[in-house]
Design a protein around this motif. Sequence first.
Motif, PDB file in Angstrom:
ATOM      1  N   GLU A  40      44.042  42.903  31.469  1.00 20.12           N
ATOM      2  CA  GLU A  40      45.397  42.724  32.013  1.00 20.12           C
ATOM      3  C   GLU A  40      45.364  42.738  33.542  1.00 20.12           C
ATOM      4  O   GLU A  40      46.014  41.913  34.192  1.00 20.12           O
ATOM      5  CB  GLU A  40      46.336  43.813  31.498  1.00 20.12           C
ATOM      6  N   LYS A  41      44.636  43.672  34.095  1.00 18.59           N
ATOM      7  CA  LYS A  41      44.525  43.788  35.551  1.00 18.59           C
ATOM      8  C   LYS A  41      43.855  42.548  36.147  1.00 18.59           C
ATOM      9  O   LYS A  41      44.327  41.998  37.135  1.00 18.59           O
ATOM     10  CB  LYS A  41      43.720  45.042  35.917  1.00 18.59           C
ATOM     11  N   VAL A  42      42.766  42.104  35.534  1.00 17.38           N
ATOM     12  CA  VAL A  42      42.052  40.933  36.039  1.00 17.38           C
ATOM     13  C   VAL A  42      42.935  39.691  35.959  1.00 17.38           C
ATOM     14  O   VAL A  42      43.015  38.913  36.914  1.00 17.38           O
ATOM     15  CB  VAL A  42      40.731  40.720  35.265  1.00 17.38           C
ATOM     16  N   ALA A  43      43.631  39.506  34.855  1.00 14.92           N
ATOM     17  CA  ALA A  43      44.470  38.314  34.675  1.00 14.92           C
ATOM     18  C   ALA A  43      45.569  38.232  35.731  1.00 14.92           C
ATOM     19  O   ALA A  43      45.950  37.134  36.150  1.00 14.92           O
ATOM     20  CB  ALA A  43      45.071  38.293  33.276  1.00 14.92           C
ATOM     21  N   LEU A  44      46.071  39.367  36.188  1.00 12.84           N
ATOM     22  CA  LEU A  44      47.126  39.365  37.198  1.00 12.84           C
ATOM     23  C   LEU A  44      46.658  38.812  38.542  1.00 12.84           C
ATOM     24  O   LEU A  44      47.469  38.418  39.367  1.00 12.84           O
ATOM     25  CB  LEU A  44      47.695  40.768  37.388  1.00 12.84           C
ATOM     26  N   ALA A  45      45.362  38.768  38.762  1.00  6.46           N
ATOM     27  CA  ALA A  45      44.824  38.232  40.009  1.00  6.46           C
ATOM     28  C   ALA A  45      44.838  36.703  40.032  1.00  6.46           C
ATOM     29  O   ALA A  45      44.553  36.101  41.067  1.00  6.46           O
ATOM     30  CB  ALA A  45      43.412  38.738  40.230  1.00  6.46           C
ATOM     31  N   TYR A  46      45.183  36.083  38.916  1.00  6.00           N
ATOM     32  CA  TYR A  46      45.175  34.624  38.799  1.00  6.00           C
ATOM     33  C   TYR A  46      46.593  34.112  38.572  1.00  6.00           C
ATOM     34  O   TYR A  46      47.446  34.837  38.075  1.00  6.00           O
ATOM     35  CB  TYR A  46      44.241  34.199  37.649  1.00  6.00           C
ATOM     36  N   THR A  47      46.821  32.865  38.925  1.00  5.93           N
ATOM     37  CA  THR A  47      48.163  32.297  38.767  1.00  5.93           C
ATOM     38  C   THR A  47      48.510  32.189  37.287  1.00  5.93           C
ATOM     39  O   THR A  47      47.627  32.072  36.433  1.00  5.93           O
ATOM     40  CB  THR A  47      48.255  30.902  39.409  1.00  5.93           C
ATOM     41  N   PRO A  48      49.818  32.222  36.964  1.00  2.00           N
ATOM     42  CA  PRO A  48      50.239  32.153  35.560  1.00  2.00           C
ATOM     43  C   PRO A  48      49.752  30.891  34.834  1.00  2.00           C
ATOM     44  O   PRO A  48      49.587  30.906  33.625  1.00  2.00           O
ATOM     45  CB  PRO A  48      51.768  32.174  35.640  1.00  2.00           C
ATOM     46  N   ASP A  49      49.486  29.811  35.574  1.00  2.00           N
ATOM     47  CA  ASP A  49      49.045  28.562  34.941  1.00  2.00           C
ATOM     48  C   ASP A  49      47.548  28.284  35.171  1.00  2.00           C
ATOM     49  O   ASP A  49      47.104  27.145  35.064  1.00  2.00           O
ATOM     50  CB  ASP A  49      49.886  27.390  35.436  1.00  2.00           C
ATOM     51  N   TRP A  86      29.641  33.839  49.933  1.00  2.00           N
ATOM     52  CA  TRP A  86      28.652  32.791  50.196  1.00  2.00           C
ATOM     53  C   TRP A  86      29.094  31.973  51.403  1.00  2.00           C
ATOM     54  O   TRP A  86      28.325  31.704  52.302  1.00  2.00           O
ATOM     55  CB  TRP A  86      28.523  31.938  48.951  1.00  2.00           C
ATOM     56  N   ALA A  87      30.390  31.590  51.405  1.00  2.00           N
ATOM     57  CA  ALA A  87      30.946  30.815  52.513  1.00  2.00           C
ATOM     58  C   ALA A  87      32.457  30.957  52.487  1.00  2.00           C
ATOM     59  O   ALA A  87      33.046  31.305  51.462  1.00  2.00           O
ATOM     60  CB  ALA A  87      30.549  29.345  52.370  1.00  2.00           C
ATOM     61  N   PHE A  88      33.086  30.667  53.626  1.00  2.00           N
ATOM     62  CA  PHE A  88      34.546  30.644  53.665  1.00  2.00           C
ATOM     63  C   PHE A  88      34.959  29.661  54.745  1.00  2.00           C
ATOM     64  O   PHE A  88      34.211  29.373  55.683  1.00  2.00           O
ATOM     65  CB  PHE A  88      35.129  32.034  53.941  1.00  2.00           C
ATOM     66  N   ASP A  89      36.154  29.113  54.604  1.00  2.00           N
ATOM     67  CA  ASP A  89      36.685  28.182  55.583  1.00  2.00           C
ATOM     68  C   ASP A  89      38.196  28.137  55.410  1.00  2.00           C
ATOM     69  O   ASP A  89      38.689  27.534  54.447  1.00  2.00           O
ATOM     70  CB  ASP A  89      36.085  26.786  55.388  1.00  2.00           C
ATOM     71  N   GLY A  90      38.905  28.796  56.274  1.00  2.00           N
ATOM     72  CA  GLY A  90      40.358  28.752  56.230  1.00  2.00           C
ATOM     73  C   GLY A  90      40.936  29.333  54.956  1.00  2.00           C
ATOM     74  O   GLY A  90      41.012  30.540  54.789  1.00  2.00           O
ATOM     75  N   ASN A  91      41.298  28.447  54.027  1.00  2.00           N
ATOM     76  CA  ASN A  91      41.956  28.863  52.792  1.00  2.00           C
ATOM     77  C   ASN A  91      41.023  28.965  51.596  1.00  2.00           C
ATOM     78  O   ASN A  91      41.475  29.233  50.486  1.00  2.00           O
ATOM     79  CB  ASN A  91      43.079  27.879  52.450  1.00  2.00           C
ATOM     80  N   ARG A 110      21.352  38.868  31.943  1.00  2.00           N
ATOM     81  CA  ARG A 110      21.817  38.710  33.317  1.00  2.00           C
ATOM     82  C   ARG A 110      22.155  37.235  33.531  1.00  2.00           C
ATOM     83  O   ARG A 110      21.411  36.354  33.121  1.00  2.00           O
ATOM     84  CB  ARG A 110      20.746  39.154  34.298  1.00  2.00           C
ATOM     85  N   SER A 111      23.287  37.002  34.185  1.00  2.00           N
ATOM     86  CA  SER A 111      23.745  35.644  34.481  1.00  2.00           C
ATOM     87  C   SER A 111      24.037  35.520  35.967  1.00  2.00           C
ATOM     88  O   SER A 111      24.406  36.497  36.624  1.00  2.00           O
ATOM     89  CB  SER A 111      25.008  35.309  33.696  1.00  2.00           C
ATOM     90  N   TYR A 112      23.919  34.288  36.486  1.00  2.00           N
ATOM     91  CA  TYR A 112      24.146  34.012  37.900  1.00  2.00           C
ATOM     92  C   TYR A 112      25.034  32.788  38.012  1.00  2.00           C
ATOM     93  O   TYR A 112      25.052  31.932  37.135  1.00  2.00           O
ATOM     94  CB  TYR A 112      22.818  33.694  38.605  1.00  2.00           C
ATOM     95  N   GLY A 113      25.748  32.665  39.122  1.00  2.00           N
ATOM     96  CA  GLY A 113      26.543  31.471  39.341  1.00  2.00           C
ATOM     97  C   GLY A 113      27.250  31.497  40.681  1.00  2.00           C
ATOM     98  O   GLY A 113      27.049  32.396  41.505  1.00  2.00           O
ATOM     99  N   ARG A 114      28.092  30.475  40.873  1.00  2.00           N
ATOM    100  CA  ARG A 114      28.889  30.327  42.097  1.00  2.00           C
ATOM    101  C   ARG A 114      30.302  29.943  41.698  1.00  2.00           C
ATOM    102  O   ARG A 114      30.511  29.226  40.720  1.00  2.00           O
ATOM    103  CB  ARG A 114      28.305  29.232  42.989  1.00  2.00           C
ATOM    104  N   ILE A 115      31.260  30.415  42.479  1.00  2.00           N
ATOM    105  CA  ILE A 115      32.671  30.089  42.263  1.00  2.00           C
ATOM    106  C   ILE A 115      33.297  29.805  43.627  1.00  2.00           C
ATOM    107  O   ILE A 115      32.995  30.482  44.612  1.00  2.00           O
ATOM    108  CB  ILE A 115      33.438  31.261  41.612  1.00  2.00           C
ATOM    109  N   ILE A 116      34.181  28.830  43.663  1.00  2.00           N
ATOM    110  CA  ILE A 116      34.967  28.552  44.871  1.00  2.00           C
ATOM    111  C   ILE A 116      36.421  28.784  44.524  1.00  2.00           C
ATOM    112  O   ILE A 116      36.908  28.273  43.504  1.00  2.00           O
ATOM    113  CB  ILE A 116      34.748  27.115  45.362  1.00  2.00           C
ATOM    114  N   PHE A 117      37.103  29.583  45.310  1.00  2.00           N
ATOM    115  CA  PHE A 117      38.539  29.781  45.096  1.00  2.00           C
ATOM    116  C   PHE A 117      39.270  29.826  46.395  1.00  2.00           C
ATOM    117  O   PHE A 117      38.719  29.827  47.445  1.00  2.00           O
ATOM    118  CB  PHE A 117      38.821  31.025  44.240  1.00  2.00           C
TER     119      PHE A 117
END
Length: 117
Positions: A40-49, A86-91, A110-117
Motif C-alpha cells: 500500500e505504501k509503495v503504490a502511493l508513490a506512483y500515479t493512480p493510472d 545513475w543519472a539525472f537531468d531536470g525532471n 539476485r536481480s539487476y536493472g535500470r529504471i528511468i522516472f
Amino acid sequence: MTDQNRAVLEPRPPLPPFTRDTAVQKVRLAEDGWNSRDPEKVALAYTPDSRWRNRAEFATGRQEIVAFLTRKWAKELDYRLIKELWAFDGNRIAVRFAYEWHDDSGNWFRSYGRIIF
C-alpha cells in the motif's frame, strides 16, 4: 483528510527540477519505501493510472500494483533492494538497482536493472 488520502492528492517532495542532492534524496526515499515491503505504501508513490511491466506480468493502477507486490513479496522472502542514482537531468532520474531475496526452500536470487522516472 486521512494521511493516505493526503498522499494520493499531494506531490511527494523532493520535486523536480532535481539537483544532485534532491535526486539522491528521491532515490533513497524510494529505496526505503520498497524495503518496507508494504504494498500500500509503495503504490502511493506512483500515479493512480501507473502502468507497470514486470517480465510477462502487467499491472495498471494502484490496486493492481498492490496485488502484484503482495504476490511478489509472499514469494520473495527477505526482499532487499538497493537503488543508486545513475543519472539525472531536470525532471528525470535514472537509477540502477539490485535486489535479492530467497524462496521458501532457502535458494537465494539476485536481480539487476535500470529504471528511468
